[in-house]
Design an enzyme around this catalytic site. Structure first.
Site, PDB file in Angstrom:
ATOM      1  N   GLU A 291     -12.391   0.339  -9.581  1.00  0.00           N
ATOM      2  CA  GLU A 291     -11.987  -0.550 -10.677  1.00  0.00           C
ATOM      3  C   GLU A 291     -13.025  -0.630 -11.791  1.00  0.00           C
ATOM      4  O   GLU A 291     -12.662  -0.711 -12.976  1.00  0.00           O
ATOM      5  CB  GLU A 291     -11.701  -1.956 -10.128  1.00  0.00           C
ATOM      6  CG  GLU A 291     -10.395  -2.094  -9.377  1.00  0.00           C
ATOM      7  CD  GLU A 291     -10.446  -1.552  -7.968  1.00  0.00           C
ATOM      8  OE1 GLU A 291      -9.377  -1.385  -7.345  1.00  0.00           O
ATOM      9  OE2 GLU A 291     -11.566  -1.285  -7.477  1.00  0.00           O
TER      10      GLU A 291
ATOM     11  N   GLU B  11       0.829  -1.209   0.000  1.00  0.00           N
ATOM     12  CA  GLU B  11       0.000   0.000   0.000  1.00  0.00           C
ATOM     13  C   GLU B  11       0.863   1.260   0.000  1.00  0.00           C
ATOM     14  O   GLU B  11       0.544   2.242  -0.684  1.00  0.00           O
ATOM     15  CB  GLU B  11      -0.933   0.011   1.224  1.00  0.00           C
ATOM     16  CG  GLU B  11      -1.956  -1.106   1.256  1.00  0.00           C
ATOM     17  CD  GLU B  11      -3.063  -0.960   0.218  1.00  0.00           C
ATOM     18  OE1 GLU B  11      -3.073   0.046  -0.528  1.00  0.00           O
ATOM     19  OE2 GLU B  11      -3.914  -1.858   0.144  1.00  0.00           O
TER      20      GLU B  11
ATOM     21  N   ASP C 171      -4.426  -9.717  -8.585  1.00  0.00           N
ATOM     22  CA  ASP C 171      -4.841  -8.787  -9.638  1.00  0.00           C
ATOM     23  C   ASP C 171      -3.711  -7.958 -10.264  1.00  0.00           C
ATOM     24  O   ASP C 171      -3.413  -8.050 -11.454  1.00  0.00           O
ATOM     25  CB  ASP C 171      -5.965  -7.876  -9.126  1.00  0.00           C
ATOM     26  CG  ASP C 171      -5.653  -7.250  -7.767  1.00  0.00           C
ATOM     27  OD1 ASP C 171      -4.568  -7.482  -7.221  1.00  0.00           O
ATOM     28  OD2 ASP C 171      -6.516  -6.519  -7.247  1.00  0.00           O
TER      29      ASP C 171
ATOM     30  N   GLU D 253     -18.594  -6.176  -2.448  1.00  0.00           N
ATOM     31  CA  GLU D 253     -17.212  -6.642  -2.338  1.00  0.00           C
ATOM     32  C   GLU D 253     -17.052  -8.046  -2.913  1.00  0.00           C
ATOM     33  O   GLU D 253     -16.006  -8.370  -3.457  1.00  0.00           O
ATOM     34  CB  GLU D 253     -16.759  -6.638  -0.884  1.00  0.00           C
ATOM     35  CG  GLU D 253     -16.186  -5.332  -0.408  1.00  0.00           C
ATOM     36  CD  GLU D 253     -14.853  -4.978  -1.052  1.00  0.00           C
ATOM     37  OE1 GLU D 253     -13.791  -5.111  -0.408  1.00  0.00           O
ATOM     38  OE2 GLU D 253     -14.863  -4.554  -2.228  1.00  0.00           O
TER      39      GLU D 253
ATOM     40  N   THR E 167      -1.364   1.109 -10.775  1.00  0.00           N
ATOM     41  CA  THR E 167      -2.582   0.473 -10.255  1.00  0.00           C
ATOM     42  C   THR E 167      -3.358   1.423  -9.352  1.00  0.00           C
ATOM     43  O   THR E 167      -4.536   1.213  -9.089  1.00  0.00           O
ATOM     44  CB  THR E 167      -2.242  -0.834  -9.509  1.00  0.00           C
ATOM     45  OG1 THR E 167      -3.431  -1.594  -9.317  1.00  0.00           O
ATOM     46  CG2 THR E 167      -1.574  -0.547  -8.166  1.00  0.00           C
TER      47      THR E 167
END
Length: 852
Positions: free
Chosen positions: A347, A88, A235, A329, A433
């Site tokens: 996304e 993160e 991902d 989710e 991302t």
């Protein structure tokens, strides 16, 4: 919308990492209750401001950008003694600093702004990169998942460095930021470490399927979780292989991506679905649900040039979004909610933007409008935008993650912008991302010869799908629509029902007939070696000891009873009713406060009403509702408030109905209980026909019930709407002034009622080990949601509960039930409403520090 979110962060939260939009304050790690791993993104480095820097430039807010950069340089410290997520911190903070630096350089070269800038953000980025490097000190080259910004990973003062596992995406989503840092600074060490981690993951792929698992041991390289998909945990590993080729021009990354992509399309892609499989047995599905993070994948397929499956998967996601207002989710293959929260993830907006860029199809502008409208209608609150705690009821969570400002507004703005609206050509940049902008010119930047060059000649198959000309791809304008139509109808179809395998014989007591307050049933359980243990939190645990059964046959019956109970649990999980909503609609709330409530197995079924039941609330006397109501003149025509305990739920309902109530709300007597931490359940009947109960009854945990009681204490007259989900506050302003009248409903049908008739006590949460019941001599245990009898009450007075809890294997811990949205009424201006809202905030903050 961006101004509303950003300005509220700056006004109410800065310099904290994130805004808490319901309580209008900053989230500071250590001062708020821990949310588990999700808090690892917070490092006391003004996360949201750094994550938002390049968004400011893209949205033509150059003056604000310049001020924000000065704030970052003067206020932000990166040497805090705090443990943060390497993943993160890399994508949000390092990426944010590099994106900000890219924008500052671009503006400075334009000659109008940032003329004072001397690469200060880049210096901060290198400082942070050096603080992340100790995490890569492993034999494999895979980074530790966490690092202490001040002390690294070695030594007791670091409070980390003991972890053995990390997710594939966590280790494989480093290359863009670290390579950019190396190219910008000329120091090759960062790119070298990121490449080493990617090389190790590639070596550890399953060689037959060419897939990677979800979690890996950072020391041995053994796969810990062997399921493989394109959602959470993997991902952005795939995303960064393709984007590393685009940014750095290294053919090796494209070759690896193409090999992975062929396997994804062979095993995981089942258009329009993307389902996880086992890496060693890729023809076997690993689960029957999908998580919302896979919504990025159609956008990646557009970059790859494989448009058809991108259209199909995006359409499936769009239909799920229209069904629930937001992507849950996680959702099942028949498009039901699996995990109900939605933390405003970007996304789906990202994929919508890329598909519009690829096709020019205005259909994707409409999809973008749906995203935008739903954010404003359901997530916008006076102090920003609040995450959805439950997409089914519209309840909120007190969080606004930094990625909402970093990504959502970039993609929505780019989707609708004309070329003249943009301050620079986005084609000169690639999105990380986290949607940070890195210039493609970095591919020509000098880098150390210690980094191997892999510019080998690739055969043509590597480029088969790359960047097709969309004008030639769609000679027929109806082509994309022809792909979408079958998927739309598939999502709209009714869901398949669950059927249970026939059991081995018929035991004397069936799980579906079991009632915890029936002495005969308890005696039958005893004979089968099954005992009930009352737990402190109100649940009852069923445990079978085969040796305590009266005979071997009875022990076998007990095993079958436990198996049936588990199967019944699984069935109820599939057939569960979603939670109900209690929305406070009177002044000064106007529908902004939505409380999550549990339904009853009897009375009116709110899911069959389009309008719900609206009425003023009053406290019944006696508060337990276990005797004739003494204040019937006040209860008549109102929704009665009752306290849980002392008698059956159905008995309470009959007493208030006799007094003339139009509905009831039972409030938990267990102090401190909350839907945040306890599973919702369905209130059971009392073992006899409940057809005589014709009004709705809902259940609130103590925390949510207190909100209602405090509102009643403060405002005397409080009107609520009982419904299956929160109503749109903007579409029906006139309803704010309509008279309250009882709403008629169809009574619940016998077939529906019998699904969970009186306390079928199967739990929602049964671990796999509990599902495997072995020989009769082993102990089998099963936790059930049953209210134990009060100490002075007889067993028949126990309240049986049918647990409706969803699986708790979620990544984000839910925190709060809070007010929803901001709207105006026909009789008040927006300014007056905002003034009221601020007053309400002050009142509630006096009541309790951390909840409305």
């Amino acid at each position: 919308m961006f101004d509303h979110a950003y300005q509220n962060y700056m006004d109410h939260a800065y310099p904290a990492d994130e805004l808490m939009p319901l309580t209008c304050r900053g989230r500071v790690r250590g001062l708020e209750p821990s949310r588990g791993d999700v808090d690892d993104a917070l490092g006391k480095f003004s996360l949201t401001l750094i994550d938002t820097l390049d968004t400011l430039v893209l949205l033509n807010k150059t003056t604000e950008f310049e001020a924000a950069v000065r704030r970052v340089l003067s206020d932000v410290r990166l040497d805090n003694d705090i443990v943060v997520s390497v993943f993160e911190t890399n994508i949000r903070v390092l990426g944010g600093l590099l994106g900000g630096h890219s924008m500052a350089v671009m503006l400075k070269e334009g000659g109008q702004h940032m003329q004072w800038y001397q690469d200060e953000l880049l210096h901060m980025a290198k400082d942070l990169g050096l603080r992340l490097l100790p995490a890569f000190n492993t034999s494999s080259g895979l980074p530790y998942p966490r690092v202490n910004l001040k002390y690294g990973v070695r030594g007791p003062e670091t409070r980390t460095g003991t972890e053995t596992d990390t997710c594939t995406a966590c280790a494989g989503t480093i290359i863009l930021e670290f390579a950019a840092l190396s190219r910008f600074t000329g120091d090759p060490v960062f790119e070298a470490h990121a490449r080493r981690a990617l090389d190790f993951l590639w070596e550890k792929r399953q060689r037959n399927s060419n897939l990677v698992g979800t979690t890996i041991n950072i020391h041995s390289g053994e796969w810990v979780r062997r399921d493989s998909g394109v959602g959470a945990g993997i991902d952005s590993y795939y995303e960064y292989l393709l984007k590393a080729y685009i940014l750095l021009g290294d053919d090796l990354f494209l070759e690896r991506f193409n090999i992975h992509y062929a396997s994804i399309m062979k095993y995981i892609s089942q258009p329009p679905l993307l389902l996880d499989v086992h890496i060693h047995k890729p023809l076997l599905p690993a689960r029957t649900w999908m998580d919302s993070l896979l919504a990025f994948f159609p956008g990646l397929q557009v970059l790859k040039g494989d448009i058809r499956p991108a259209i199909e998967t995006h359409e499936m996601l769009y239909q799920v979004t229209k069904k629930h207002n937001f992507l849950p989710e996680a959702f099942t293959t028949d498009f039901r909610v699996h995990w109900a929260q939605h933390p405003l993830r970007p996304e789906f907006a990202e994929s919508t933007y890329f598909l519009y860029k690829a096709t020019g199809d205005p259909y994707y502008l409409e999809a973008g409008r749906t995203i935008l409208d739903n954010l404003n209608r359901f997530a916008r609150v006076p102090c920003g935008f609040a995450a959805m705690k439950d997409v089914r009821t519209g309840s909120h969570e007190d969080r606004m993650d930094s990625f909402f400002l970093a990504e959502m507004f970039k993609y929505l703005f780019l989707l609708f912008a004309e070329a003249e609206d943009l301050p620079f050509d986005v084609e000169d940049y690639i999105f990380t991302t986290e949607a940070h902008l890195l210039p493609l010119s970095l591919s020509t930047a000098p880098h150390s010869s210690s980094i191997p060059s892999n510019r080998t000649e690739l055969d043509d198959s590597n480029f088969d799908w790359t960047c097709p000309n969309t004008r030639l791809l769609f000679p027929d304008p109806a082509y994309p629509g022809n792909l979408r139509d079958p998927i739309r109808s598939a999502v709209d179809k009714s869901c398949p029902r669950f059927t249970r395998e026939p059991g081995m014989g018929r035991p004397p007591l069936r799980a579906q007939d079991f009632m915890a307050n029936n002495p005969e049933h308890l005696e039958l359980l005893r004979r089968m070696g099954v005992s009930l243990i009352h737990l402190k939190d109100g649940r009852v645990q069923l445990v079978q000891h085969a040796t305590q059964a009266v005979s071997a046959v009875a022990a076998e019956d007990g095993v079958r009873f436990m198996q049936e109970m588990m199967e019944l649990s699984s069935q109820q999980q599939k057939e569960q009713l979603p939670p109900r909503a209690i929305q406070i609609v009177s002044h000064p709330f106007f529908g902004r406060v939505v409380l999550t409530a549990g339904p009853a197995q009897f009375g009116t079924d709110l899911s069959k009403s389009s309008t719900g039941l609206r009425g003023f609330v009053t406290v019944a006397e006696p508060y337990s509702g276990c005797a004739e109501i003494t204040n019937a003149e006040y209860v008549r025509g109102h929704i009665a408030l009752l306290q849980r305990g002392q008698c059956m739920f159905a008995e309470k309902a009959r007493h208030i109905q006799k007094a003339g109530a139009i509905g009831g709300i039972v409030i938990d007597d267990n102090e401190g209980s909350s839907s945040d931490t306890a599973p919702l359940f369905q209130m059971a009947g009392d073992g006899r026909s409940t057809d005589d109960i014709t009004m709705p009854l809902l259940f609130l945990f103590h925390k949510e019930g207190n909100i209602l009681l405090e509102a009643l204490k403060e405002y005397r007259e409080v009107e609520v709407l009982l419904s299956d989900k929160a109503r749109d506050r903007e579409a029906k302003e006139d309803c704010l002034t309509e008279a309250t009248t009882p709403t008629s409903f169809e009574p619940i049908s016998q077939s529906q009622e019998s699904k969970l008739e009186l306390g079928k006590l199967a739990p929602e949460e049964v671990t796999p080990s509990q599902g495997e019941v072995g020989p009769v001599d082993q102990d089998t245990s099963l936790a059930e949601e049953v209210r134990p009898p009060e100490e002075e009450a007889s067993p028949t007075e126990a309240e049986a509960e049918a647990d409706l809890a969803e699986s708790k294997e979620k990544r984000d811990s839910e925190k709060r039930e809070e007010p929803e949205g901001d709207t105006d009424s026909s009789s008040q201006s927006v300014d007056e409403l905002m003034a009221d809202w601020r007053e309400d905030l002050e009142v509630f903050q006096q009541m309790e520090k951390d909840e409305l």
